[in-house]
Design a protein around this motif. Structure first.
Motif, PDB file in Angstrom:
ATOM      1  N   HIS A  14       0.942  -1.099   0.094  1.00  0.00           N
ATOM      2  CA  HIS A  14      -0.070  -0.024   0.070  1.00  0.00           C
ATOM      3  C   HIS A  14       0.820   1.311  -0.027  1.00  0.00           C
ATOM      4  CE1 HIS A  14      -0.177  -1.327   4.363  1.00  0.00           C
ATOM      5  NE2 HIS A  14       0.456  -0.024   4.468  1.00  0.00           N
TER       6      HIS A  14
ATOM      7  N   ASN B 187      -0.093   3.949  -2.666  1.00  0.00           N
ATOM      8  CA  ASN B 187      -0.470   5.350  -2.227  1.00  0.00           C
ATOM      9  C   ASN B 187       0.586   6.477  -3.050  1.00  0.00           C
ATOM     10  OD1 ASN B 187      -2.727   4.838  -0.601  1.00  0.00           O
ATOM     11  ND2 ASN B 187      -1.309   4.283   0.877  1.00  0.00           N
TER      12      ASN B 187
ATOM     13  N   PRO C  50      -5.705   7.647   3.637  1.00  0.00           N
ATOM     14  CA  PRO C  50      -4.979   6.757   2.495  1.00  0.00           C
ATOM     15  C   PRO C  50      -6.013   6.086   1.679  1.00  0.00           C
ATOM     16  CG  PRO C  50      -4.867   5.658   4.718  1.00  0.00           C
ATOM     17  CD  PRO C  50      -5.487   6.990   5.031  1.00  0.00           C
ATOM     18  N   HIS C  51      -5.565   6.200   0.261  1.00  0.00           N
ATOM     19  CA  HIS C  51      -6.420   5.514  -0.513  1.00  0.00           C
ATOM     20  C   HIS C  51      -6.469   3.716  -0.611  1.00  0.00           C
ATOM     21  CE1 HIS C  51      -7.428   9.315  -1.727  1.00  0.00           C
ATOM     22  NE2 HIS C  51      -6.250   9.710  -1.682  1.00  0.00           N
TER      23      HIS C  51
ATOM     24  N   GLN D 207      -6.182   0.987   4.034  1.00  0.00           N
ATOM     25  CA  GLN D 207      -6.922   1.616   4.963  1.00  0.00           C
ATOM     26  C   GLN D 207      -6.921   0.886   6.123  1.00  0.00           C
ATOM     27  OE1 GLN D 207     -10.324   2.136   2.391  1.00  0.00           O
ATOM     28  NE2 GLN D 207      -9.764   4.001   1.467  1.00  0.00           N
TER      29      GLN D 207
ATOM     30  N   LEU E 205     -11.036   5.819   9.943  1.00  0.00           N
ATOM     31  CA  LEU E 205     -10.919   6.594   8.662  1.00  0.00           C
ATOM     32  C   LEU E 205      -9.523   7.559   8.884  1.00  0.00           C
ATOM     33  CD1 LEU E 205     -12.196   8.105   6.165  1.00  0.00           C
ATOM     34  CD2 LEU E 205     -13.198   9.669   7.536  1.00  0.00           C
TER      35      LEU E 205
ATOM     36  N   LEU F 264      -3.648   4.098   8.378  1.00  0.00           N
ATOM     37  CA  LEU F 264      -3.389   3.147   7.811  1.00  0.00           C
ATOM     38  C   LEU F 264      -3.512   1.747   8.463  1.00  0.00           C
ATOM     39  CD1 LEU F 264       0.250   4.207   6.162  1.00  0.00           C
ATOM     40  CD2 LEU F 264      -1.770   3.479   4.927  1.00  0.00           C
TER      41      LEU F 264
ATOM     42  N   THR G 160      -5.248  -7.219   4.672  1.00  0.00           N
ATOM     43  CA  THR G 160      -5.033  -5.967   4.430  1.00  0.00           C
ATOM     44  C   THR G 160      -3.985  -5.501   3.419  1.00  0.00           C
ATOM     45  OG1 THR G 160      -3.324  -5.647   6.254  1.00  0.00           O
ATOM     46  CG2 THR G 160      -5.614  -5.749   6.802  1.00  0.00           C
TER      47      THR G 160
ATOM     48  N   ARG H 236      -8.564  -1.685   0.273  1.00  0.00           N
ATOM     49  CA  ARG H 236      -9.365  -0.492   0.095  1.00  0.00           C
ATOM     50  C   ARG H 236     -10.945  -0.807   0.433  1.00  0.00           C
ATOM     51  NH1 ARG H 236      -9.747   4.796  -1.926  1.00  0.00           N
ATOM     52  NH2 ARG H 236     -11.705   5.208  -2.979  1.00  0.00           N
TER      53      ARG H 236
ATOM     54  N   ARG I  38     -12.938   1.270   2.063  1.00  0.00           N
ATOM     55  CA  ARG I  38     -13.821   2.495   2.250  1.00  0.00           C
ATOM     56  C   ARG I  38     -14.000   3.168   0.908  1.00  0.00           C
ATOM     57  NH1 ARG I  38     -11.202   3.964   5.952  1.00  0.00           N
ATOM     58  NH2 ARG I  38     -12.403   3.084   7.883  1.00  0.00           N
TER      59      ARG I  38
END
Length: 431
Positions: free
Chosen positions: A24, A28, A73-74, A77, A81, A84, A93, A97, A99
């Motif tokens: 990630h 990101n 972070p996109h 997540q 909210l 990371l 994980t 993503r 969310r």
């Protein structure tokens, strides 16, 4: 067979960097790059603009799509909210993503003129510095129809993009119209992007236990929400997707055989008219591969089911990704006996099927409106012709579709099929 060439939707120029999809920090960092470009879809239809009277794909920057991708972070997540997920290597994980609407990292179009290539994952300890060394353009895709945004809000956000502010009109184009305008570069990116956003959209629930799924690996894997480290598992049986490999968690392409039968003289091909198409439109026969079949088995079965034709000597020609939604069209030729009757009463999929001579095919290929799939383009082309001009006796697909390539290559003699003799038991001599 002829030398293979790239067909529309094939020949992707992108380095997909698949070994970095689990990171990630990489995802990101490359998303935040000012070089990154985005292909947006709305219910599978791409965002386009006009160039020289043609609709072409519109590529936006990460800044332009900010209203659609949500808060950083996109990727990776965490439970809360803005946080990371754990840096530990937890399968559930990796590039997660859970969310916001799914985002798909399509790959990197490298600057090969500099002689540099993509960096290995071992150099991505510091992702920001590593991404800065990459030379080229990263591409992403997403579908805005999945967002919790009303139509006016989506259009308002697009009007704030840099292209729109510069006076460029952005419109959503019917997906199948792309193949009539796109070049090979755009066509391949469109094919990858559309198939991937469609797969993410269609698979919202886990086939193992029915729970919600979320995106992993930059959009290239789906995970069951019950496998998340913070999921409440009290009173639940473990989801079967948590152990082993499961093909429903990874993107799939559905193989389809599409084929022309060539007769004993080598001078005729068999084509069919599908019940779904109106007018005199003929094409190669086609069908999905079924479990327990090879490509050759499927060609023979489909030839028999659709046209009552016994085929043999199946020969591969080329393939084409078909992003409607995610098929792989595998083109073949086969030999068959044109003296035997053609039947369309077995699976009743065809309105007609018959043998065509080379001269008949060439007359259609040389006609101004002889090969079209897009009805709007057909109407436009027809309106430009002299009103007294004759219509072609039938129409065939264009060469942006593999069926059109198979037909044209045979008609122009780019593939050769020697004649053979027949006896009471079938073909005689070398095939």
């Amino acid at each position: 067979m002829t030398e293979q060439r790239t067909i529309m939707f094939a020949g992707s120029p992108l380095n997909r960097l698949s070994w970095l999809r689990t990171s990630h920090s990489f995802l990101n960092s490359i998303l935040a790059s000012p070089k990154s470009r985005w292909l947006l879809f709305k219910s599978g239809n791409p965002l386009t603009t006009k160039s020289e009277g043609k609709s072409i794909l519109a590529y936006l920057s990460t800044k332009d799509v900010g209203p659609f991708i949500g808060q950083a972070p996109h990727f990776g997540q965490g439970k809360e909210l803005g946080l990371l997920a754990s840096e530990e290597q937890i399968t559930a994980t990796e590039g997660v993503r859970h969310r916001g609407s799914p985002i798909v990292f399509l790959g990197l179009h490298e600057n090969t003129s500099s002689g540099s290539g993509a960096l290995p994952s071992s150099e991505f300890v510091d992702a920001e510095k590593a991404v800065a060394k990459l030379e080229g353009v990263p591409y992403f895709a997403m579908d805005v129809a999945d967002l919790e945004m009303e139509e006016p809000a989506i259009e308002a956000a697009l009007k704030e993009s840099e292209p729109a502010k510069a006076g460029t009109t952005l419109t959503w184009l019917d997906a199948r119209s792309v193949m009539t305008n796109a070049n090979l570069f755009d066509g391949s990116i469109f094919a990858e992007g559309r198939s991937m956003v469609d797969w993410n959209t269609r698979n919202r629930f886990c086939p193992g236990c029915g729970s919600r799924q979320h995106s992993l690996w930059g959009g290239w894997k789906l995970g069951c929400s019950t496998l998340m480290p913070w999921a409440d598992k009290a009173g639940r049986k473990p989801c079967p997707s948590g152990k082993g490999l499961h093909n429903f968690t990874h993107p799939r392409s559905d193989p389809v055989v599409i084929m022309l039968a060539v007769d004993e003289t080598g001078e005729k091909i068999l084509m069919g008219q599908n019940n779904r198409f109106k007018g005199q439109f003929y094409s190669a026969l086609a069908g999905f591969i079924e479990p327990g079949e090879t490509f050759e088995d499927a060609v023979k079965r489909e030839m028999w089911e659709e046209a009552g034709v016994k085929a043999w000597d199946v020969q591969y020609h080329s393939g084409q990704p078909w992003p409607f939604p995610a098929s792989l069209m595998c083109g073949f030729y086969a030999r068959a006996d044109s003296t035997q009757p053609v039947r369309i009463d077995l699976d009743n999929e065809l309105a007609d099927a018959r043998w065509f001579t080379r001269e008949e095919i060439m007359s259609v290929l040389n006609h101004a409106t002889g090969s079209y799939l897009d009805l709007a383009k057909l109407a436009e082309a027809s309106s430009q012709l002299n009103k007294d001009a004759s219509e072609p006796p039938f129409r065939v697909p264009p060469t942006t579709a593999i069926a059109g390539v198979l037909i044209k290559d045979w008609a122009e003699g780019k593939v050769q099929f020697p004649p053979f003799s027949l006896n009471s038991t079938g073909p005689k001599g070398n095939l």
